[in-house]
Scaffold this motif. Sequence first.
Motif, PDB file in Angstrom:
ATOM      1  N   THR A  44     -16.148  -0.631 -21.425  1.00  0.00           N
ATOM      2  CA  THR A  44     -16.460  -2.044 -21.198  1.00  0.00           C
ATOM      3  C   THR A  44     -17.434  -2.550 -22.267  1.00  0.00           C
ATOM      4  O   THR A  44     -18.261  -1.802 -22.794  1.00  0.00           O
ATOM      5  CB  THR A  44     -17.091  -2.257 -19.815  1.00  0.00           C
ATOM      6  OG1 THR A  44     -18.317  -1.509 -19.732  1.00  0.00           O
ATOM      7  CG2 THR A  44     -16.149  -1.827 -18.712  1.00  0.00           C
ATOM      8  N   THR A  45     -17.292  -3.835 -22.574  1.00  0.00           N
ATOM      9  CA  THR A  45     -18.210  -4.520 -23.478  1.00  0.00           C
ATOM     10  C   THR A  45     -18.494  -5.888 -22.884  1.00  0.00           C
ATOM     11  O   THR A  45     -17.772  -6.340 -21.980  1.00  0.00           O
ATOM     12  CB  THR A  45     -17.585  -4.706 -24.873  1.00  0.00           C
ATOM     13  OG1 THR A  45     -16.520  -5.676 -24.778  1.00  0.00           O
ATOM     14  CG2 THR A  45     -17.037  -3.391 -25.427  1.00  0.00           C
ATOM     15  N   PRO A  46     -19.498  -6.590 -23.372  1.00  0.00           N
ATOM     16  CA  PRO A  46     -19.749  -7.953 -22.881  1.00  0.00           C
ATOM     17  C   PRO A  46     -18.571  -8.893 -23.132  1.00  0.00           C
ATOM     18  O   PRO A  46     -18.459  -9.927 -22.473  1.00  0.00           O
ATOM     19  CB  PRO A  46     -20.977  -8.387 -23.683  1.00  0.00           C
ATOM     20  CG  PRO A  46     -21.660  -7.113 -24.041  1.00  0.00           C
ATOM     21  CD  PRO A  46     -20.562  -6.137 -24.292  1.00  0.00           C
ATOM     22  N   GLU A  47     -17.701  -8.506 -24.058  1.00  0.00           N
ATOM     23  CA  GLU A  47     -16.562  -9.357 -24.394  1.00  0.00           C
ATOM     24  C   GLU A  47     -15.347  -9.111 -23.502  1.00  0.00           C
ATOM     25  O   GLU A  47     -14.440  -9.954 -23.462  1.00  0.00           O
ATOM     26  CB  GLU A  47     -16.152  -9.136 -25.859  1.00  0.00           C
ATOM     27  CG  GLU A  47     -17.108  -9.714 -26.878  1.00  0.00           C
ATOM     28  CD  GLU A  47     -18.420  -8.942 -26.949  1.00  0.00           C
ATOM     29  OE1 GLU A  47     -18.362  -7.682 -26.879  1.00  0.00           O
ATOM     30  OE2 GLU A  47     -19.486  -9.580 -27.043  1.00  0.00           O
ATOM     31  N   ASN A  48     -15.300  -7.965 -22.807  1.00  0.00           N
ATOM     32  CA  ASN A  48     -14.083  -7.692 -22.018  1.00  0.00           C
ATOM     33  C   ASN A  48     -14.349  -7.410 -20.542  1.00  0.00           C
ATOM     34  O   ASN A  48     -13.414  -7.061 -19.809  1.00  0.00           O
ATOM     35  CB  ASN A  48     -13.298  -6.520 -22.622  1.00  0.00           C
ATOM     36  CG  ASN A  48     -14.006  -5.172 -22.452  1.00  0.00           C
ATOM     37  OD1 ASN A  48     -15.042  -5.060 -21.797  1.00  0.00           O
ATOM     38  ND2 ASN A  48     -13.434  -4.130 -23.063  1.00  0.00           N
ATOM     39  N   TYR A  49     -15.617  -7.601 -20.109  1.00  0.00           N
ATOM     40  CA  TYR A  49     -15.919  -7.207 -18.724  1.00  0.00           C
ATOM     41  C   TYR A  49     -17.086  -8.005 -18.160  1.00  0.00           C
ATOM     42  O   TYR A  49     -18.066  -8.283 -18.856  1.00  0.00           O
ATOM     43  CB  TYR A  49     -16.262  -5.712 -18.694  1.00  0.00           C
ATOM     44  CG  TYR A  49     -16.754  -5.195 -17.358  1.00  0.00           C
ATOM     45  CD1 TYR A  49     -15.881  -5.032 -16.293  1.00  0.00           C
ATOM     46  CD2 TYR A  49     -18.099  -4.868 -17.160  1.00  0.00           C
ATOM     47  CE1 TYR A  49     -16.318  -4.545 -15.070  1.00  0.00           C
ATOM     48  CE2 TYR A  49     -18.545  -4.379 -15.951  1.00  0.00           C
ATOM     49  CZ  TYR A  49     -17.659  -4.225 -14.901  1.00  0.00           C
ATOM     50  OH  TYR A  49     -18.098  -3.756 -13.707  1.00  0.00           O
ATOM     51  N   LEU A  50     -16.930  -8.370 -16.882  1.00  0.00           N
ATOM     52  CA  LEU A  50     -18.009  -9.030 -16.150  1.00  0.00           C
ATOM     53  C   LEU A  50     -17.954  -8.576 -14.702  1.00  0.00           C
ATOM     54  O   LEU A  50     -16.901  -8.642 -14.059  1.00  0.00           O
ATOM     55  CB  LEU A  50     -17.849 -10.561 -16.217  1.00  0.00           C
ATOM     56  CG  LEU A  50     -18.853 -11.390 -15.406  1.00  0.00           C
ATOM     57  CD1 LEU A  50     -20.269 -11.217 -15.973  1.00  0.00           C
ATOM     58  CD2 LEU A  50     -18.450 -12.854 -15.386  1.00  0.00           C
ATOM     59  N   ALA A  51     -19.072  -8.082 -14.188  1.00  0.00           N
ATOM     60  CA  ALA A  51     -19.169  -7.681 -12.786  1.00  0.00           C
ATOM     61  C   ALA A  51     -19.841  -8.808 -12.009  1.00  0.00           C
ATOM     62  O   ALA A  51     -20.892  -9.307 -12.410  1.00  0.00           O
ATOM     63  CB  ALA A  51     -19.976  -6.390 -12.648  1.00  0.00           C
ATOM     64  N   VAL A  52     -19.235  -9.201 -10.904  1.00  0.00           N
ATOM     65  CA  VAL A  52     -19.709 -10.359 -10.151  1.00  0.00           C
ATOM     66  C   VAL A  52     -19.776 -10.030  -8.664  1.00  0.00           C
ATOM     67  O   VAL A  52     -18.885  -9.368  -8.121  1.00  0.00           O
ATOM     68  CB  VAL A  52     -18.769 -11.573 -10.363  1.00  0.00           C
ATOM     69  CG1 VAL A  52     -19.233 -12.759  -9.538  1.00  0.00           C
ATOM     70  CG2 VAL A  52     -18.702 -11.953 -11.836  1.00  0.00           C
ATOM     71  N   LYS A  53     -20.813 -10.509  -8.002  1.00  0.00           N
ATOM     72  CA  LYS A  53     -20.929 -10.357  -6.555  1.00  0.00           C
ATOM     73  C   LYS A  53     -19.940 -11.278  -5.860  1.00  0.00           C
ATOM     74  O   LYS A  53     -19.868 -12.469  -6.151  1.00  0.00           O
ATOM     75  CB  LYS A  53     -22.348 -10.693  -6.087  1.00  0.00           C
ATOM     76  CG  LYS A  53     -22.534 -10.604  -4.568  1.00  0.00           C
ATOM     77  CD  LYS A  53     -23.922 -11.051  -4.164  1.00  0.00           C
ATOM     78  CE  LYS A  53     -24.114 -10.965  -2.649  1.00  0.00           C
ATOM     79  NZ  LYS A  53     -23.159 -11.826  -1.893  1.00  0.00           N
ATOM     80  N   LEU A  54     -19.169 -10.713  -4.948  1.00  0.00           N
ATOM     81  CA  LEU A  54     -18.233 -11.542  -4.190  1.00  0.00           C
ATOM     82  C   LEU A  54     -17.906 -10.908  -2.849  1.00  0.00           C
ATOM     83  O   LEU A  54     -17.282  -9.856  -2.772  1.00  0.00           O
ATOM     84  CB  LEU A  54     -16.936 -11.758  -4.976  1.00  0.00           C
ATOM     85  CG  LEU A  54     -15.810 -12.495  -4.233  1.00  0.00           C
ATOM     86  CD1 LEU A  54     -16.285 -13.842  -3.722  1.00  0.00           C
ATOM     87  CD2 LEU A  54     -14.595 -12.668  -5.131  1.00  0.00           C
ATOM     88  N   ASP A  55     -18.368 -11.567  -1.791  1.00  0.00           N
ATOM     89  CA  ASP A  55     -17.927 -11.271  -0.435  1.00  0.00           C
ATOM     90  C   ASP A  55     -16.912 -12.354  -0.111  1.00  0.00           C
ATOM     91  O   ASP A  55     -17.262 -13.537  -0.053  1.00  0.00           O
ATOM     92  CB  ASP A  55     -19.122 -11.333   0.528  1.00  0.00           C
ATOM     93  CG  ASP A  55     -18.742 -11.081   1.976  1.00  0.00           C
ATOM     94  OD1 ASP A  55     -17.539 -11.159   2.297  1.00  0.00           O
ATOM     95  OD2 ASP A  55     -19.641 -10.849   2.793  1.00  0.00           O
ATOM     96  N   VAL A  56     -15.643 -11.993   0.078  1.00  0.00           N
ATOM     97  CA  VAL A  56     -14.594 -12.998   0.222  1.00  0.00           C
ATOM     98  C   VAL A  56     -14.731 -13.837   1.489  1.00  0.00           C
ATOM     99  O   VAL A  56     -14.053 -14.856   1.634  1.00  0.00           O
ATOM    100  CB  VAL A  56     -13.187 -12.365   0.171  1.00  0.00           C
ATOM    101  CG1 VAL A  56     -12.943 -11.701  -1.173  1.00  0.00           C
ATOM    102  CG2 VAL A  56     -12.969 -11.387   1.321  1.00  0.00           C
ATOM    103  N   THR A  57     -15.610 -13.421   2.409  1.00  0.00           N
ATOM    104  CA  THR A  57     -15.835 -14.236   3.603  1.00  0.00           C
ATOM    105  C   THR A  57     -16.867 -15.336   3.347  1.00  0.00           C
ATOM    106  O   THR A  57     -17.137 -16.145   4.227  1.00  0.00           O
ATOM    107  CB  THR A  57     -16.316 -13.370   4.785  1.00  0.00           C
ATOM    108  OG1 THR A  57     -17.609 -12.828   4.496  1.00  0.00           O
ATOM    109  CG2 THR A  57     -15.344 -12.240   5.055  1.00  0.00           C
ATOM    110  N   SER A  58     -17.420 -15.381   2.142  1.00  0.00           N
ATOM    111  CA  SER A  58     -18.430 -16.381   1.783  1.00  0.00           C
ATOM    112  C   SER A  58     -17.849 -17.364   0.766  1.00  0.00           C
ATOM    113  O   SER A  58     -17.555 -16.985  -0.373  1.00  0.00           O
ATOM    114  CB  SER A  58     -19.671 -15.697   1.189  1.00  0.00           C
ATOM    115  OG  SER A  58     -20.519 -16.646   0.581  1.00  0.00           O
ATOM    116  N   VAL A  59     -17.702 -18.624   1.158  1.00  0.00           N
ATOM    117  CA  VAL A  59     -17.164 -19.638   0.255  1.00  0.00           C
ATOM    118  C   VAL A  59     -18.091 -19.837  -0.934  1.00  0.00           C
ATOM    119  O   VAL A  59     -17.637 -20.048  -2.060  1.00  0.00           O
ATOM    120  CB  VAL A  59     -16.943 -20.966   1.004  1.00  0.00           C
ATOM    121  CG1 VAL A  59     -16.527 -22.077   0.038  1.00  0.00           C
ATOM    122  CG2 VAL A  59     -15.866 -20.799   2.079  1.00  0.00           C
TER     123      VAL A  59
END
Length: 239
Positions: A44-59
Amino acid sequence: MPRVFLITGTSTGFGQHLVQTVIDAGDIAVATARNPSTLCFHNTTPENYLAVKLDVTSVSDIDTAFAEALSKFSHVDVVVNNAGYGLSGPLEELEEKHIRTQMEVNFFGLLNVTKKAMEVMREQKPSGGLIQQVTSIAGQHGTDWSGRSMVFAEKRHPAYDHLNAKTRAEGRHMNQAGDPIKGAKAMYNLAVMKDPPLRVVLGSDAYKTIMRKIDEYSDNVKKYEKISNSTDVDKEQDR
């Protein structure tokens, strides 16, 4: 130009393999999880990857995840609804809280991610994109669905002593016919296909199950053909 994939439920199993497949193919992965600090992928590099917090029950989580993806990569080409909540056992044994959680994750969560994806894909320039919905055959998708991802009834009912969903699931755990790495590659290939199908079945076990179900549906429909065709409005000459 690399495609941007936003994938839900990437901390383990199929979603994890799909993120790695996307990166290895030279595209960009926005990997989401309730705890993104646990995510770890190769190359992974800053150009090909981003990790994001996501609980799909939260709009609000959904809105923020898409906003972060757009802020960094300016567009989202493919959204994969992979996050899921497995619940197994006889209906009378299942508690309402677990059933509601399953609906919040598997129905409303998917619905809200899809609505946001449609909005983003319509408004971005150029407009368009692809949304993939991951569903299952008997709670299986060639992953650890029968292990960490499955929830079972907390209280057993004596009427179902002969049925033990947990024991059956443990017997299937890591013994499925499907290979999640191959499944991830198949999903990626479908995503980049020029004219992808509306539906596709992955895995020989799933294929056999769905073909058997199609035959059952066909036989049942034909069996009651007379009743089905008896409910039309009477034609004028028949009155």
